[in-house]
Design an enzyme around this catalytic site. Sequence first.
Site, PDB file in Angstrom:
ATOM      1  N   GLY A  84       0.804  -1.221   0.000  1.00 30.43           N
ATOM      2  CA  GLY A  84       0.000   0.000   0.000  1.00 30.43           C
ATOM      3  C   GLY A  84       0.832   1.264   0.000  1.00 30.43           C
ATOM      4  N   HIS A 288       1.572  10.446  14.145  1.00 24.67           N
ATOM      5  CA  HIS A 288       2.940  10.843  13.804  1.00 24.67           C
ATOM      6  C   HIS A 288       3.271  12.261  14.234  1.00 24.67           C
ATOM      7  CE1 HIS A 288       0.850  12.467  10.212  1.00 24.67           C
ATOM      8  NE2 HIS A 288       1.841  13.318  10.158  1.00 24.67           N
ATOM      9  N   LEU A 290       2.956  13.359  17.185  1.00 23.32           N
ATOM     10  CA  LEU A 290       3.592  13.247  18.489  1.00 23.32           C
ATOM     11  C   LEU A 290       5.064  12.873  18.378  1.00 23.32           C
ATOM     12  CD1 LEU A 290       0.796  11.463  20.555  1.00 23.32           C
ATOM     13  CD2 LEU A 290       1.331  13.902  20.421  1.00 23.32           C
ATOM     14  N   ASP A 345     -10.043  13.744  10.204  1.00 21.58           N
ATOM     15  CA  ASP A 345      -8.719  13.398   9.701  1.00 21.58           C
ATOM     16  C   ASP A 345      -7.604  14.157  10.413  1.00 21.58           C
ATOM     17  OD1 ASP A 345      -7.113  11.887   7.856  1.00 21.58           O
ATOM     18  OD2 ASP A 345      -6.760  13.729   6.734  1.00 21.58           O
ATOM     19  N   HIS A 350      -4.505  14.918  15.424  1.00 23.57           N
ATOM     20  CA  HIS A 350      -3.245  15.659  15.424  1.00 23.57           C
ATOM     21  C   HIS A 350      -3.334  16.951  16.237  1.00 23.57           C
ATOM     22  CE1 HIS A 350      -2.073  12.772  12.546  1.00 23.57           C
ATOM     23  NE2 HIS A 350      -2.515  13.370  11.460  1.00 23.57           N
ATOM     24  N   LYS A 440      -7.392  24.893  13.585  1.00 28.98           N
ATOM     25  CA  LYS A 440      -7.699  25.254  12.203  1.00 28.98           C
ATOM     26  C   LYS A 440      -6.913  24.347  11.260  1.00 28.98           C
ATOM     27  CE  LYS A 440      -6.656  28.888   8.832  1.00 28.98           C
ATOM     28  NZ  LYS A 440      -6.091  30.241   8.630  1.00 28.98           N
ATOM     29  N   ARG A 477       6.863  26.638  14.966  1.00 22.33           N
ATOM     30  CA  ARG A 477       6.606  26.118  13.622  1.00 22.33           C
ATOM     31  C   ARG A 477       7.019  24.644  13.577  1.00 22.33           C
ATOM     32  NH1 ARG A 477       6.907  28.894   8.922  1.00 22.33           N
ATOM     33  NH2 ARG A 477       5.651  30.409  10.059  1.00 22.33           N
ATOM     34  N   GLN A 479       6.377  22.447  10.948  1.00 23.84           N
ATOM     35  CA  GLN A 479       6.833  22.108   9.611  1.00 23.84           C
ATOM     36  C   GLN A 479       6.384  23.225   8.665  1.00 23.84           C
ATOM     37  OE1 GLN A 479       4.749  18.356   8.861  1.00 23.84           O
ATOM     38  NE2 GLN A 479       3.045  19.402   7.900  1.00 23.84           N
ATOM     39  N   TYR A 485       9.947  31.180  17.210  1.00 23.92           N
ATOM     40  CA  TYR A 485      10.256  32.607  17.261  1.00 23.92           C
ATOM     41  C   TYR A 485       9.301  33.326  18.189  1.00 23.92           C
ATOM     42  CZ  TYR A 485       6.732  33.200  13.496  1.00 23.92           C
ATOM     43  OH  TYR A 485       5.587  33.191  12.745  1.00 23.92           O
TER      44      TYR A 485
END
Length: 634
Positions: A84, A288, A290, A345, A350, A440, A477, A479, A485
């Site tokens: 898969g 993922h 975490l 999803d 997440h 969001k 941030r 990703q 910052y």
Amino acid sequence: RRLARRPRGRIVPWPLAPGARIMTFSATWAARHRQTSTPQLLSKSEDCSDSDESRSELGEEVRKTISPVSRKLLGTVVVFGADGDLAKKKILPTLFNLWRRKLVPRDLLVFGYARTPMTDEVFRKHIFKCIYHPSQPQGDRKGFLERCHYQGGQFDDPVAMAELLDQLERYEEARRVKRNVTPVEQAAATDLAEDSGGNGADVGDPGVTQQVRLYYMAVPPFLYAGICGALRQKRQPMDGPLMDSVTESGIFERFVLEKPFGKDTASCKVLVKQLSMLREEEIFRIDHYLGKELVMNLLVLRFANVCFQAIWNRQHIKNVQVIFKEDFGVEGRGGYFDEYGIIRDVLQNHLLQVMALVCMEQPLSFSAEDIRNEKLKVLRQTSPLTLDNLVTGQYVKCGEHKGYLDEPTVLNKDSNTETFAAAVLHVHNPRWEGVPFVLKAGKALTDRKAEVRIQFHRVPGVVSALADCQANELVVRLQPEETIYWKVQNKVPGLNFEVQQIRMDLLYASKFQMRKLPEAYERLLLDVLAGQHSNFVSADELLLSWEIFSPVLHQLAKDKVKPELYPYGSRGPVGADALANRFGMQKFGGGLHPAVEGRVAGPKEEREAPPTAEVASAMRALNTNGRAPPNVMR
């Protein structure tokens, strides 16, 4: 010309021709430099890129600080759904990278299982395509492929499952013989794990020889129960507390489950009940996010810095935003996505997990049990999401980009599935009462990023000269460019008095140039082999998170609420900015829509670049046609 120091200390010009003396000096300096810098180089050996093979040789002492997995571990990984997309893009390349960098034992066994009939050689060719990179030596790929085997069959076929287990036992027995692991050593490892509670807590001990089977379920959740039941059908139970997690030959079994874990509270309870043949200690529900470096750093940022400990509360923080954006659509995943939508999803798992890490109190330790206990408190204190605190959207065609309903894999052309959602949650406890937490997420937006934005209150009673200063903001941030910052106010150098908001940056790419940030799946697979649960989701967390989102999901379906339309490549629906205004914010994350920009005051440097002509035209067309739902501006 070069300079050379003579015995008397005089520096005189020296022509380049006498190369012998230069070579002697260089060799001596290099040898001395190697002796003094070897420990430092070794400590960074794990940071090399995947293409730098010369650095991937790890010493045992250094390796123990990098990988929680002992080299004495007898590890076997079985990937269900090995043909898969998930296995191709994530699991198989991750296993190869861990093996190549010697973060797992070199005699690791990898088995694939899927419906597609394949021989071992065909399966190895499939893996070769997944892991090929021209900068890596062929020898590494060849060595890894020799460790890979395949068994084909239906997932509910007991005969094929029995053949798989027989094949596992044959290869594992041959490995034990080659390793010269005696039955006495194997029994001692089992007894030691039993003393630690049966969760393999001592698997990282270099003196322990444990055998672990990792079953990775890269298949739809409705297949979990059948596969796990078939794997346990051949089991002869043992006496004692480990009868459910250790085979007759003393092999520890660990089951990795991918999301989605149900579609609401009821279906999640059914799934948990179907897997009751497994102990909670041997189930690893993977999220993922975490395993991402910056998510794991949230706890350090909070609890290791006294400056943040003092201001991490409602008296200083105005709002917290957890934002996930992608600049592409469903891209061939329309069949799956149309069944779940972005709330199920992304938001329910997440983003809610990241929010819990931001909100939780300091745990007694960083053990799995203590961290989970604090996250559970946050989830219990979070009120269920309501429809008036939610805006949903669905992207439409803009320019050459297809709309969601134009995707060939989306079969229902009247679908109300949301590709964008902005939700506001509240945590009712003394630290966070009254602070809005914004989750969001959206597809086909302006850019791709995931981040946590913590916005603080303005300075109270400030002097008039500083009245126009913006509030501080801490941004983590996640990703693609990992960075932290801190937005602070600063006087612009010069004779006049001008104050400007600037960023104090910790950009990981520049600060940790010699360190390669580990992939989330690399870290999580190592944790599974080591039996560490800290970065995985428990059944209690799952059920509580579904209780937060299930009521509004049922209401969306019952009332057939149509999502607000937004053009591909825009910031999302206008209603998201209207929802932000209700909670005292100019916007969620980036800049403002043209429809809202005129009503909101704010410095231009805080806004994103204006939308492209195509996006602006599409937005005007949607507003003119009245396609937005009537309640988005309430």
